[in-house]
Design an enzyme around this catalytic site. Structure first.
Site, short mmCIF file in Angstrom:
data_model
loop_
_atom_site.label_atom_id
_atom_site.label_comp_id
_atom_site.label_asym_id
_atom_site.label_seq_id
_atom_site.Cartn_x
_atom_site.Cartn_y
_atom_site.Cartn_z
CB CYS A 92 -41.65 -40.17 -85.24
SG CYS A 92 -41.90 -40.59 -83.58
CB CYS A 99 -14.42 -70.86 -78.77
SG CYS A 99 -15.92 -70.15 -77.70
CB SER A 157 -44.21 -45.96 -74.76
OG SER A 157 -43.69 -47.19 -74.01
CB CYS A 206 -18.93 -69.89 -80.69
SG CYS A 206 -17.65 -68.70 -81.54
N GLY A 253 -40.89 -41.23 -80.80
CA GLY A 253 -41.85 -42.45 -80.92
C GLY A 253 -41.68 -43.40 -79.84
CD GLN A 277 -35.70 -45.69 -75.69
OE1 GLN A 277 -36.71 -45.23 -76.08
NE2 GLN A 277 -36.27 -46.70 -73.94
CG ASN A 278 -35.49 -47.29 -82.40
OD1 ASN A 278 -36.48 -47.69 -81.45
ND2 ASN A 278 -35.70 -46.86 -83.32
NE ARG A 328 -49.61 -40.59 -85.55
CZ ARG A 328 -50.19 -39.66 -85.60
NH1 ARG A 328 -51.42 -39.53 -84.51
NH2 ARG A 328 -50.93 -39.51 -86.86
CG HIS A 356 -31.19 -51.35 -76.08
ND1 HIS A 356 -32.84 -50.89 -75.78
CD2 HIS A 356 -31.09 -50.39 -74.59
CE1 HIS A 356 -33.47 -50.24 -75.00
NE2 HIS A 356 -32.70 -50.22 -73.73
#
Length: 280
Positions: free
Chosen positions: A267, A182, A225, A179, A223, A102-103, A250, A120
């Site tokens: 971890c 464009c 939640s 950008c 790591g 997810q990092n 944790r 992500h």
């Protein structure tokens, strides 16, 4: 059940021994690299910018990029920690079916992990919302530096937040580049709150979790939640299929009741022991 002692680590290592693994990681894995997390013990409650806010107009994008210009300069210097290196070792040893992270910090890739889905996206890339062009964040960082001379030095002492953000309110004079192809709006190539994870990434992860049932594998959460559904859904999928789930984090998680074992340890302590076991 929740265990916190030496016996808990031994029990988790025994449960995972010899099994093919899918590992789901979250921000808690990168705290030992100096990157703050959202919900770990001692973390300050905060609400990240949503996609809807980002596209609402120039002031929101000024606020985002002025902070991110500072945060990226720090996050880019972070190094993989023993937890990242251990997971890369599991990958190299053939014990890892898939690493789902997810990092967005890219530290798994820098550690050498290749069997990976960045759920992500990656903060090291930028996408144009107009033409769809994807470019390197480092190039945008240079452009922002030229357009906003002295910004990094002026706010060098502001407090860091998760995902390359910082605590900064003075953003109205920040010049945001467009950008180069464009003239469109540039956005970090990550999934904001309010956006959906691309379906192909989710399906690849589901397929890896489903395969664990046939292979006698296990799902390891490290790591995270599990506060958002993007990660919790894989724990629920595994639990429904009878796949063992081990959570190392944790603090409490939203998936604790689904775990076969729950370890309240770091971890960087547990994962090297798991990698060492896989090498034997």
């Amino acid at each position: 059940m929740t265990l916190t002692s030496y016996d808990a680590t031994a029990a988790a290592l025994d449960l995972l021994a010899g099994r093919p693994l899918v590992v789901l990681t979250g921000a808690g894995l990168s705290t030992d690299s100096g990157i703050p997390d959202y919900r770990g013990p001692g973390s300050t409650a905060r609400t990240p910018m949503t996609y809807q806010e980002f596209v609402s107009g120039p002031p929101a994008r000024q606020r985002y990029w002025a902070r991110s210009h500072l945060g990226w300069a720090r996050m880019h210097q972070a190094d993989p920690n023993p937890g990242h290196m251990a997971l890369a070792g599991l990958d190299g040893a053939g014990a890892l079916r898939l690493l789902i992270t997810q990092n967005v910090d890219g530290l798994h890739e820098r550690a050498g992990s290749t069997t990976l889905v960045a759920l992500h996206g990656r903060i090291s890339e930028v996408v144009c919302l107009g033409c769809g062009a994807v470019t390197e964040r480092s190039a945008l960082q240079d452009r922002m530096g030229r357009l906003n001379p002295g910004h990094l030095q002026r706010f060098a002492d502001v407090l860091a937040r998760p995902d390359g953000d910082v605590e900064l309110e003075e953003t109205s004079d920040f010049v945001v580049p467009a950008c180069e192809s464009c003239g469109g709006v540039l956005k970090p190539h990550v999934v904001f709150f309010g956006e959906n994870v691309p379906a192909d990434r989710v399906e690849r992860c589901f397929a890896a979790v489903d395969a664990l049932g046939d292979e006698g594998g296990a799902l390891l959460v490290a790591g995270s939640s599990l506060a958002v559904m993007s990660g919790l859904r894989f724990v629920r999928r595994a639990a429904r299929a009878g796949v063992p789930v081990v959570i190392v984090n944790r603090g409490a998680t939203r998936g604790d009741e689904l775990a076969d074992l729950r370890l309240d340890v770091g971890c960087s302590d547990f994962l090297p022991a798991l990698a060492a076991q896989a090498r034997r």
